[in-house]
Design an enzyme around this catalytic site. Structure first.
Site, PDB file in Angstrom:
ATOM      1  N   SER A  48      45.725  51.010  40.437  1.00 29.11           N
ATOM      2  CA  SER A  48      44.713  50.364  41.269  1.00 29.11           C
ATOM      3  C   SER A  48      43.349  50.825  40.785  1.00 29.11           C
ATOM      4  CB  SER A  48      44.900  50.725  42.745  1.00 29.11           C
ATOM      5  OG  SER A  48      43.966  50.024  43.548  1.00 29.11           O
ATOM      6  N   GLU A  49      42.415  49.886  40.652  1.00 23.23           N
ATOM      7  CA  GLU A  49      41.154  50.210  39.989  1.00 23.23           C
ATOM      8  C   GLU A  49      40.295  51.201  40.764  1.00 23.23           C
ATOM      9  OE1 GLU A  49      38.009  46.725  40.783  1.00 23.23           O
ATOM     10  OE2 GLU A  49      39.936  46.003  40.048  1.00 23.23           O
TER      11      GLU A  49
END
Length: 217
Positions: A48-49
């Site tokens: 997840s960024e």
């Protein structure tokens, strides 16, 4: 008559096509549903960024931790051995070619693989590209998960994007509620489509030529 796939059914198809051992980023919107269809034994490592490696869906009886969320600010869990890190390190992973796959939503995908997913090109509407352009150029395989047409019935699969481009010639495969379509040097090639849908009707809903394997129409 044909029946469109549900959002969860669309997400399940994507999950089934990503092999175990892959490092995968899931974009905001429809793509985040894909994580619901992997189990720990699948060994798909979800990034997840906002700085998570090893993201997983919460189980039905699991209480969410308010400090653990994905890039869409939805509560998630962490697999054993998962990790948290600085936002800058997360983007270095995205830009550095360390992700095998990313799954993104889109407004349009062109027949040459161009992706438009960050702006509707309308004045007065807030738009931000976020990490989408980093994923579009950094991930080894870019998959798009979206509905086949807009709410107004307009095509999302087009000859050329009319909206601002996120990434050029980056999309390899598109999953919609009607079909799974590969982006090839010859354009869009249909891998499969929902039962009861004719090739002619799918083409009517698509603003670029579709290619099919030989067989019944």
């Amino acid at each position: 008559m044909f029946e469109r796939l549900s959002r969860e059914a669309m997400a399940r198809k994507v999950a089934q096509d990503i092999p175990g051992g892959s490092y995968v980023n899931l974009g905001i919107g429809l793509p985040v549903l894909v994580v619901n269809h992997w189990q720990p034994e699948d060994e798909v490592i979800v990034h997840s960024e906002n700085g998570i490696l090893g993201m997983r869906a919460l189980s039905a009886d699991e209480s969410p931790d308010p400090d653990v969320s994905n890039a869409a600010k939805q509560p998630v869990g962490l697999v054993t051995g998962g990790s948290y890190f600085h936002h800058a390190d997360s983007f270095a992973m995205m830009r550095g070619g360390h992700l095998d796959y990313c799954v993104l939503g889109a407004y349009q995908v062109a027949a040459n693989g161009d992706l438009a997913n960050w702006s509707l090109g309308k004045s007065g509407l807030a738009a931000a590209v976020g990490g989408a352009m980093d994923l579009a150029v950094g991930a080894r395989n870019v998959f798009v998960l979206m509905e086949h047409v807009t709410r107004d019935g307009g095509p999302r699969l087009v000859e050329q994007c009319s909206l601002p481009i996120t990434g050029a010639r980056c999309v390899k495969r598109v999953y919609t509620d009607l079909a799974t379509i590969a982006v090839t040097p010859e354009g869009f090639k249909v891998i499969d489509m929902v039962a009861g849908l004719s090739r002619a009707r799918l083409q009517e809903l698509t603003a670029a030529p579709l290619h099919f394997d030989e067989g019944p129409a």
